[in-house]
Motif scaffolding. Structure first.
Motif, mmCIF file in Angstrom:
data_model
loop_
_atom_site.group_PDB
_atom_site.id
_atom_site.type_symbol
_atom_site.label_atom_id
_atom_site.label_comp_id
_atom_site.label_asym_id
_atom_site.label_seq_id
_atom_site.Cartn_x
_atom_site.Cartn_y
_atom_site.Cartn_z
ATOM 1 N N GLU A 98 0.677 -1.140 0.005
ATOM 2 C CA GLU A 98 0.080 -0.178 0.025
ATOM 3 C C GLU A 98 0.663 1.456 0.023
ATOM 4 O OE1 GLU A 98 -2.431 -0.371 3.261
ATOM 5 O OE2 GLU A 98 -3.637 -2.017 2.614
ATOM 6 N N HIS A 99 2.245 1.174 0.117
ATOM 7 C CA HIS A 99 3.049 2.139 0.289
ATOM 8 C C HIS A 99 4.117 2.120 -0.763
ATOM 9 C CE1 HIS A 99 0.863 2.249 4.060
ATOM 10 N NE2 HIS A 99 1.129 3.526 4.215
ATOM 11 N N GLU A 100 4.722 3.490 -1.138
ATOM 12 C CA GLU A 100 5.781 3.283 -1.971
ATOM 13 C C GLU A 100 7.072 2.856 -1.431
ATOM 14 O OE1 GLU A 100 5.919 3.871 -5.241
ATOM 15 O OE2 GLU A 100 3.465 4.378 -5.144
ATOM 16 N N THR A 101 7.540 3.273 -0.415
ATOM 17 C CA THR A 101 8.819 2.760 0.237
ATOM 18 C C THR A 101 8.440 2.524 1.777
ATOM 19 O OG1 THR A 101 10.157 3.999 -1.194
ATOM 20 C CG2 THR A 101 11.106 3.349 0.721
ATOM 21 N N THR A 102 9.030 1.364 2.314
ATOM 22 C CA THR A 102 8.514 1.137 3.770
ATOM 23 C C THR A 102 9.955 0.660 4.476
ATOM 24 O OG1 THR A 102 6.330 0.426 3.356
ATOM 25 C CG2 THR A 102 7.418 -0.295 5.435
ATOM 26 N N LEU A 103 10.265 1.202 5.477
ATOM 27 C CA LEU A 103 11.311 0.394 6.482
ATOM 28 C C LEU A 103 10.683 -0.395 7.552
ATOM 29 C CD1 LEU A 103 13.661 3.595 6.925
ATOM 30 C CD2 LEU A 103 14.083 1.604 5.574
ATOM 31 N N VAL A 104 11.469 -1.522 7.541
ATOM 32 C CA VAL A 104 10.920 -2.422 8.756
ATOM 33 C C VAL A 104 11.851 -2.559 9.550
ATOM 34 C CG1 VAL A 104 10.004 -4.736 9.043
ATOM 35 C CG2 VAL A 104 9.410 -3.445 7.133
ATOM 36 N N PHE A 105 11.740 -2.246 10.936
ATOM 37 C CA PHE A 105 12.728 -2.313 12.056
ATOM 38 C C PHE A 105 12.500 -3.375 12.864
ATOM 39 C CE2 PHE A 105 13.357 1.935 10.653
ATOM 40 C CZ PHE A 105 14.926 2.116 10.838
ATOM 41 N N PHE A 106 13.384 -4.343 13.443
ATOM 42 C CA PHE A 106 13.199 -5.405 14.471
ATOM 43 C C PHE A 106 14.411 -5.135 15.399
ATOM 44 C CE2 PHE A 106 15.185 -7.589 11.153
ATOM 45 C CZ PHE A 106 16.138 -8.221 11.587
ATOM 46 N N VAL A 107 14.100 -5.671 16.680
ATOM 47 C CA VAL A 107 15.289 -5.546 17.431
ATOM 48 C C VAL A 107 16.042 -6.908 17.471
ATOM 49 C CG1 VAL A 107 15.561 -5.617 19.998
ATOM 50 C CG2 VAL A 107 13.535 -4.624 19.423
ATOM 51 N N ALA A 108 17.189 -6.380 16.799
ATOM 52 C CA ALA A 108 18.324 -7.568 16.620
ATOM 53 C C ALA A 108 19.608 -6.690 16.375
ATOM 54 C CB ALA A 108 17.938 -8.307 15.435
ATOM 55 N N HIS A 109 20.519 -7.622 16.305
ATOM 56 C CA HIS A 109 21.742 -6.988 15.693
ATOM 57 C C HIS A 109 22.240 -7.603 14.553
ATOM 58 C CE1 HIS A 109 26.202 -5.689 16.302
ATOM 59 N NE2 HIS A 109 26.455 -6.617 15.909
ATOM 60 N N HIS A 110 23.058 -6.630 13.738
ATOM 61 C CA HIS A 110 23.264 -7.108 12.393
ATOM 62 C C HIS A 110 24.744 -6.911 11.963
ATOM 63 C CE1 HIS A 110 23.032 -7.417 7.888
ATOM 64 N NE2 HIS A 110 21.771 -7.876 8.232
ATOM 65 N N GLY A 111 25.347 -7.679 11.388
ATOM 66 C CA GLY A 111 26.644 -7.547 10.735
ATOM 67 C C GLY A 111 26.633 -6.287 9.864
ATOM 68 N N SER A 112 27.951 -5.864 9.681
ATOM 69 C CA SER A 112 28.143 -4.573 8.984
ATOM 70 C C SER A 112 28.273 -5.217 7.539
ATOM 71 C CB SER A 112 29.635 -4.010 9.359
ATOM 72 O OG SER A 112 29.480 -3.400 10.717
ATOM 73 N N LEU A 113 27.698 -4.406 6.480
ATOM 74 C CA LEU A 113 27.754 -4.363 5.129
ATOM 75 C C LEU A 113 28.960 -3.771 4.455
ATOM 76 C CD1 LEU A 113 24.084 -3.967 4.303
ATOM 77 C CD2 LEU A 113 25.217 -6.049 4.533
ATOM 78 N N SER A 114 29.284 -4.364 3.759
ATOM 79 C CA SER A 114 30.639 -3.721 2.901
ATOM 80 C C SER A 114 30.195 -2.228 2.308
ATOM 81 C CB SER A 114 31.204 -4.158 1.783
ATOM 82 O OG SER A 114 30.350 -4.533 0.686
ATOM 83 N N ARG A 115 30.923 -1.405 2.215
ATOM 84 C CA ARG A 115 30.711 -0.200 1.592
ATOM 85 C C ARG A 115 30.022 -0.058 0.577
ATOM 86 N NH1 ARG A 115 34.355 4.178 -1.218
ATOM 87 N NH2 ARG A 115 33.362 6.250 -0.692
ATOM 88 N N GLU A 116 30.422 -0.991 -0.436
ATOM 89 C CA GLU A 116 29.654 -0.947 -1.922
ATOM 90 C C GLU A 116 28.580 -1.434 -1.815
ATOM 91 O OE1 GLU A 116 32.557 -2.166 -1.082
ATOM 92 O OE2 GLU A 116 33.943 -1.030 -2.010
ATOM 93 N N ILE A 117 28.201 -2.574 -0.982
ATOM 94 C CA ILE A 117 26.985 -3.106 -0.988
ATOM 95 C C ILE A 117 25.783 -2.133 -0.340
ATOM 96 C CG2 ILE A 117 25.438 -5.239 0.337
ATOM 97 C CD1 ILE A 117 27.803 -6.810 -0.162
ATOM 98 N N ARG A 118 26.472 -1.480 0.810
ATOM 99 C CA ARG A 118 25.600 -0.433 1.764
ATOM 100 C C ARG A 118 25.231 0.545 0.816
ATOM 101 N NH1 ARG A 118 29.127 0.977 5.359
ATOM 102 N NH2 ARG A 118 29.310 3.056 4.199
#
Length: 1467
Positions: free
Chosen positions: A311-331
């Motif tokens: 129903e929306h154009e762009t959505t951010l979904v957050f959840f309580v967790a930890h995530h490994g860092s992405l490389s600069r290019e992928i980010r």
């Protein structure tokens, strides 16, 4: 312009996701408040002014007020919501100054502005946001120069009209090549302070994101060092989301030198953080929330989010967790896709790095609670990220406690509440690192260095002795026994001057930073050898070659795991798993805990008026009615059990027994994890020292849990008296020293202080080596902490006076836990301002459920999850309607453990020992003749003991004849009247006994009851009274004493025993364990193929399992009743496949005898629709009409009670129905006579009513003839006497209706489905006509499990959710698990209930159409015949497929006949 990490690489790169605040609050005070007047851009250079006015409609409030302060050279803090333009407010004045210098020819080759950001991605956006404006301003200047504008007359015609203003960005991601370019042509020289001597402005972006931890202290020291190196005054500009108190952020910005005696910072605060309107709401799943999130609840939540994403154009979904860092290019690629709209949704965790400019975000979804008001505002603020935009967020709580937090968050946002900022005081580990970095470049006098440190606001109160201690440690080495090899400073003690040793510069450059070192593995993509990102060490170690996991937007397949690296290749769309990360979870903030307390107390005040409570919640928080209803119901149910509602002003201790026989103590204290962690560790240490018992303990945001075990017993209220506020710090300190948290914080601080290097020899030190070196350093500095406990002296551990030990303990006391907050809590309990209650409960209250199911990060000890005693608590999934629904124990387990409890006797000495335990051993079945004692020479042993004077035979006035050990004679004489002893005891021979313990008759009886309770299983007071020949009231009194001591438990344990029973707690614990072990040993999950083999046998399809005769047919019908299949297949393809030598005559006899009935039971609810159709389109009875067979007594629950609407029924069907309603069961001829209708009309009407599920017939011959197309014989004249032949009426027709209908058929349906399948789970209902909502079935099935009638557990692998089984089915399934495959084929019709292809097995489904058939081999569907075409369903051997084709080419009955032949039994 440069973003630089002074004092170390990556000093401020955040390890957690930071998003600008979307709403603020009213600021607590105003300090040097900027004037609230409109300031135009007229003070800018005309070029800059023209550029701004051409790009923007006008300045925002933050820009208007910020420009004025910055232009005047004042330190300025701009606090404003996301999207308010505060970044440009800081930069544009600096750009204007550089442009003016350049146009005047006075722009030096040096860095003038330093920008520091805590986010790598934020820095990348700033580079673009700066490079773009500078290019546009340069182009504008060039155009003006070409047109001879007056402002450019200083430049000759052939020279460039605009100066070169360079922008450089450096982060942890910056490639080495770019770093070298910066060194050659700087914004700043990386190796000498000369490059930053011209700095006049420092901009600290998102300063609030680092203010409350050691990154803020590191940043503050770096800014002071920068200002000390600059040759001119440095203006400090801070950019922040609105904080409370905002003045504290200003103090951190300007440093202690710019704060007056009253604490007012010399700083202009531009606070435009008034709250924007936020569209915030809660969204709950259809299921009721519980203590944990089930798979089904997760599925509903994700489906709801997917719907919102669409129903929306762009959505951010957050959840309580930890995530490994992405490389600069992928980010950067992920950010670009969001900006351009290539992706609609981004799933973000608490540490996924996203910059400011990620394009327009329409919606933010938060799964679970973020545990912080500020974090929620920042995350929701990612949407509507424009000037005047409206943020939109949806919260998805997964548990009842998360629901309370989310309602509290909504209330806080509505009331404009914010979390309070707290800056840690003078961290010595960061100080050590900064001292090394400062001395690495130049010599420092110790006094000057001390003064420099104290200019940083966090170090304003730094004691000189602590500073000197750090200097000494850095110059003498971190551990005396290790020598000076680890020293970084050369100290001139005479002149009090320090300078760096040879290794100091490299250590500061390569191993500096304030972020704790994480044990991550690099993910390297082959064959390009490209760095993808990082994953946690534990995940990497547990992964195997070939595993597929998700990182970023790509699935990666592991090729191999090396030391510190995971080499992967593109998995090309293979389904991935999600990597896991281990670490600490953020605790709930104090302000959010206050909100929850106010919610709980507000609801509590209004109860029992739940309606008013729900209305109050809605008015306070703005949540919807369903969220309010579930929250109030949660509080109401918890209060019903505890009697009170726990809050920060009312703490409740709840105690109950677990399944192991131990006790669980839960302290309901919603103070937040930091206070509860401090309380829990100290209380655990106090109990350990007081009772010499190590406890498993848990601390969550809402309370504490202690596993007391079976031996620890004390009044529950006493737990509040174990700790005092006066000595709490000492107890907590000793507890922390032995807690896992100390070792972790020690390693972090050792790394920050450079005692442990992150990089060495140009390479990163592997995490395992860092841990080993950290342990070695701890052993050298603090040997008592790692000493063997066997050799440790009693008392407290002596703590060495070492800066690393001091800092680690302080972190544990104030950062990981809250020492001061817990001391205030204990003081409140002591003063009575905090009420305390103790409760012993039969079942855990709902408030305790989530505490008992705490995640590993809440553990206060090192016991793993699978060994937690709290998991041994049986939590009711639904409230039972009857107390008798509580779990029943296995009778065999009771018998076995009761026998095991009885003393083992193998010789005369052991018999004497048994008498010492029992006190008296009666003659008869309850004593010497007990089955467990049979076969033993007891009389011989007793005579031997009697001859030796060790035992005596006694008789009492109450009629007891028993044997007693000599040591227990005094006890028996005290308990009984009229005791006579034979043989008489030896005179003058002292016999030790326990007469001293039994001073009264009640004590003696208590001792006897205690001894017998310890040696037998469940018993009643009457049983024990009869066995011991003691008065019943005396026995009950003694049992009450034992119950108060926690020795015996009262309950109902044996089936068929009506009286109240008692059982020793240890014996009962063994019975529980035996019951569970027995159930577990009986069944382990089997594969779906084995389950299908079981079903083929359970439903009598396999040749050896088929039944015979009418009794066998009746059993088959009972199992299949309610399942509907095409009428033409019922006999030939279903019954004939289960009953050997089946004949229709067998079924006719059962039907005509009134035992079996047929009909279309499920059509009743839709009958009104079909009957209301015109006769030309009305559904007629055909070979495809689904019908079912059933036992006649089952009609009451199979057929709905309500007769469908028949107003639209006309003609013959209406007349026939009316006649049957009036006259009852009738033959067709009777109906024809009464209605005056033709036989054909009556026949068609009857079959129309049968197709609608309204009528049925006594037999099936009429249905057979109709399906065969055979017409009924007509009347014919006799050639002889002129008489008429009687036509054949087959059987009577009657209304299909219940006699005594059931109001709720759910339990009967559940039992029928269990009988049909043996094992029941949701997937089996996909084709079953009896299928009801699984949620309703599960409620009944749980109740049946609680009664002990069925078993719950995991019986078949590959399916989520609960599964239930009949005990006999579970036993049979276990036997099938151990059978080897025999490769035989089984043929079933596609309309058969066993057509589970594509449901229980992978692959397509086979349409349930008459004529379709499928073949099973070892429980796997290998082929099908669909529409006359042979369809292979698996890669079975060709010989098996050929055999299946032959069998599928003939009807099921023929195929079964061929399978019964021995020569054709195998493929």
């Amino acid at each position: 312009m440069l973003r630089r990490d002074c004092g170390g690489v990556n000093s401020y790169d955040s390890s957690s996701l930071r998003i600008q605040q979307a709403a603020g609050t009213i600021r607590s005070s105003s300090i040097l408040q900027a004037p609230r007047v409109s300031v135009s851009t007229s003070h800018f250079h005309p070029i800059v002014q023209e550029w701004f006015e051409g790009r923007f409609q006008g300045p925002t409030e933050a820009q208007t007020q910020g420009w004025a302060a910055v232009a005047e050279g004042r330190h300025t803090l701009i606090a404003a919501p996301t999207g308010s333009g505060k970044t440009l407010a800081a930069f544009l004045t600096c750009i204007d100054r550089l442009v003016r210098q350049g146009l005047e020819g006075e722009l030096p080759e040096t860095t003038q502005v330093v920008y520091v950001s805590p986010l790598k991605a934020l820095s990348n956006d700033i580079q673009k946001n700066l490079a773009g404006p500078l290019e546009e301003i340069s182009a504008l200047a060039a155009r003006k120069h070409r047109h001879g504008q007056p402002c450019l007359e200083l430049f000759p015609e052939d020279e460039s009209p605009f100066p070169e203003i360079r922008v450089g960005v450096r982060t942890g991601d910056t490639p080495q090549s770019e770093r070298q370019k910066m060194a050659k042509k700087p914004p700043a020289h990386p190796h000498h302070h000369a490059g930053i001597a011209g700095v006049n402005t420092v901009i600290l972006d998102e300063i609030h994101a680092v203010a409350d931890d050691k990154r803020g202290s590191h940043l503050s020291l770096s800014v002071e060092r920068l200002c000390a190196l600059s040759e001119q005054p440095v203006v400090r500009i801070g950019l922040s989301a609105t904080q409370r108190p905002i003045e504290e952020v200003a103090r951190l910005l300007v440093g202690s030198q710019n704060i007056d005696g009253a604490g007012k910072p010399a700083c202009t605060i531009v606070d435009t953080g008034h709250a924007r309107e936020i569209d915030l709401a809660l969204q709950l799943p259809e299921q009721e929330l519980g203590p944990i999130a089930s798979h089904e609840l997760w599925g509903e939540t994700l489906d709801a989010i997917a719907g919102l994403v669409n129903e929306h154009e762009t959505t951010l979904v957050f959840f309580v967790a930890h995530h490994g860092s992405l490389s600069r290019e992928i980010r950067l690629d992920a950010e670009q896709k969001l900006k351009t709209g290539e992706v609609k949704v981004c799933v973000a965790t608490a540490s996924l790095e996203l910059g400011i400019d990620i394009g327009d975000v329409d919606l933010v979804c938060q799964i679970g609670s973020p545990r912080s008001i500020g974090v929620l505002l920042q995350r929701v603020g990612r949407s509507g990220h424009t000037v005047g935009g409206k943020p939109k967020g949806r919260l998805f709580p997964l548990t009842r406690d998360e629901l309370a937090e989310c309602v509290g968050l909504a209330r806080a946002v509505r009331r404009r509440n914010l979390d309070t900022l707290s800056i840690p005081p003078w961290p010595t580990d960061v100080l050590a690192q900064q001292i090394v970095a400062s001395c690495a470049q130049e010599d420092w006098a110790e006094d000057d260095l001390y003064d420099l440190a104290r200019r940083a606001y966090p170090y304003r109160d730094l004691p000189r002795e602590k500073f000197d201690q750090v200097i000494e440690t850095l110059s003498e080495g971190f551990a005396t026994r290790l020598g000076r090899g680890s020293a970084y400073l050369h100290r001139d003690g005479v002149n009090a001057v320090v300078k760096g040793r040879r290794g100091a510069p490299l250590a500061a450059m390569t191993s500096g930073g304030a972020i704790p070192e994480n044990a991550d593995y690099d993910v390297i993509a082959e064959p390009e050898d490209t760095f993808v990102g990082t994953v946690n060490e534990d995940f990497a170690i547990e992964s195997l070659k070939g595993d597929v996991f998700l990182l970023g937007n790509t699935a990666w397949k592991i090729r191999r795991v090396e030391n510190g690296r995971v080499r992967v290749e593109d998995a090309h769309g293979q389904p991935p798993t999600i990597p896991f990360w281990l670490g600490e979870a953020p605790g709930r903030t104090t302000e959010l805990s206050d909100e929850i307390t106010e919610l709980r107390e507000g609801i509590d005040r209004l109860l029992p008026d739940a309606g008013s409570a729900r209305e109050w919640v809605v008015n306070e928080s703005g949540v919807d009615g369903e969220s309010s209803r579930q929250l109030v119901a949660y509080i109401e149910e918890g209060k019903r059990v505890l009697g009170v509602t726990p809050s920060k002003n009312r703490v409740v201790a709840e105690r109950f027994f677990d399944e192991s026989g131990g006790m669980q103590l839960v302290l309901h204290a919603p103070f937040g994890a930091r206070i509860n962690r401090a309380w829990g560790m100290a209380l655990r240490k106090k109990i350990c020292r007081s009772f010499d018992f190590e406890l498993q303990a848990v601390a969550t945001d809402d309370g504490l849990n202690f596993s007391l075990g079976p031996t620890l017993s004390m009044p529950v209220e006493d737990v509040f008296n174990y700790l005092k506020s006066s000595n709490f710090e000492e107890v907590l300190t000793q507890a922390i020293l032995q807690a896992p948290i100390f070792g972790t914080r020690w390693r972090w601080n050792a790394t920050r202080s450079l005692a442990i290097l992150r990089h060495n020899g140009g390479k990163k030190v592997p995490p395992p080596l860092q841990r080993m070196r950290s342990d070695d350093l701890l052993a050298s500095v603090f040997p008592a902490q790692v000493a063997c406990q066997d050799n440790a002296p009693p008392g407290d551990i002596e703590i060495p006076d070492h800066p690393l030990v001091f800092e680690t303990l302080r972190d544990c006391l104030t950062e990981a836990s809250d020492l001061e907050g817990c001391q205030s809590l204990l003081a409140g309990i002591e003063s009575g301002s905090i009420e305390v209650y103790g409760r012993d409960t039969v079942q855990p209250s709902v408030f305790s459920h989530q505490i008992l199911n705490a995640m590993p990060y809440a553990f206060l000890d090192d016991a793993p999850l699978e060994e937690r005693r709290a998991r041994a608590v049986s939590l009711r999934r639904a409230l039972p309607d009857d107390a008798r629904d509580l779990a029943q124990l296995d009778p065999e387990a009771i018998r076995l453990e009761s026998e095991n409890a009885w003393p083992r006797v193998r010789d005369a000495d052991e018999l004497h020992d048994a008498l010492l335990t029992l006190g008296v051993l009666p003659e008869g079945e309850e004593g010497l003749s007990r089955p467990v004692m049979s076969g033993l020479p007891l009389r011989t042993w007793l005579e031997q003991l009697a001859t030796a004077g060790r035992v005596h035979r006694v008789s009492t006035g109450s009629g007891l004849a028993a044997w007693v050990a000599a040591e227990r004679l005094d006890l028996v004489r005290m308990a009984y009247d009229g005791v006579s002893v034979n043989p008489a005891p030896h005179v003058g021979v002292p016999v030790p006994g326990n007469a001293q313990a039994a001073r009264t008759r009640e004590d003696a009886i208590l001792a006897l009851v205690r001894g017998w309770a310890d040696c037998i299983g469940p018993f009643t007071a009457a049983n024990l009274s009869s066995t011991l020949a003691l008065p019943l009231d005396d026995v009950r009194y003694a049992l009450g004493q034992l119950e108060n001591e926690g020795v015996v438990l009262r309950g109902s344990y044996r089936q068929g025993v009506e009286d109240e029973e008692f059982c020793d707690r240890r014996v009962l614990a063994r019975i529980h364990r035996s019951t569970i072990d027995s159930l577990r040993s009986r069944i382990e999950p089997v594969s779906p193929s084995i389950f299908i083999r079981f079903l083929l046998d359970w439903q009598h399809v396999m040749p050896e399992a088929r039944l015979q005769g009418e009794s066998g047919l009746l059993a088959v019908i009972e199992k299949l009743q309610g399942f509907e299949a095409a009428a033409s297949t019922i006999e030939d393809e279903i019954l004939g496949n289960r009953v050997a030598e089946y004949s229709g005559v067998m079924l006719d006899r059962l039907c005509l005898g009134g035992e079996v009935v047929w009909g279309r039971f499920s059509a009743r609810q839709n009958a009104s629709i079909s009957l209301g159709l015109p006769s030309s389109t009305r559904a007629a009875f055909s070979r495809f009409t689904p019908i079912s067979l059933a036992l006649r007594e089952s009609i009451d629950w199979l057929v709905p009670d309500d007769l469908p609407e028949t107003d639209g029924l006309t003609g013959a069907p209406a007349e026939v129905l009316e006649f049957l309603q009036r006259r009852g069961a009738s033959f067709p001829s009777d109906i024809e006579s009464a209605t005056k209708r033709l036989p054909s009309d009556v026949e068609e009407a009857l079959w129309t009513l049968a197709a609608a599920g309204l009528v049925t017939a006594d037999g099936l011959e009429g249905m057979r003839q109709r399906l065969r197309g055979t017409k009924r014989p007509r009347r014919s004249q006799s050639t002889g006497r002129g008489t008429l032949h009687r036509r054949r009426g087959f059987s009577r027709w009657w209304l299909l209706e219940p006699v005594e209908p059931l109001e709720d058929c759910t339990e009967v349906v559940a039992r029928q489905l269990l009988l049909r399948y043996g094992i029941l789970f949701p997937e089996l209902l996909h084709r079953d006509s009896l299928a009801v909502r699984w949620r309703d079935l599960a409620r009944v099935l749980r109740r049946l499990e609680a009664r002990g009638e069925i078993r719950g557990g995991r019986f078949v692998t590959g399916f989520v959710g609960e599964q239930f089984a009949l005990p006999e089915a579970a036993d049979a399934l276990r036997r099938w698990r151990d059978r080897d495959p025999d490769d035989r084929l089984a043929i079933v019709s596609a309309v058969d209930p066993l057509n589970l292809a594509g449901i229980l097995t992978p692959g397509p489904r086979v349409a349930a159409t008459p004529g379709n058939r499928l073949a099973f081999r070892n429980g796997v569907p290998i082929a099908a015949m669909e529409g006359g075409e042979f369809v292979p369903l698996s890669n079975a051997p060709s010989s098996a497929l050929d055999r299946a084709m032959a069998l599928l080419s003939v009807p099921v009955s023929h195929a079964n006949f061929r399978l019964e032949q021995e020569s054709l039994a195998t493929a």
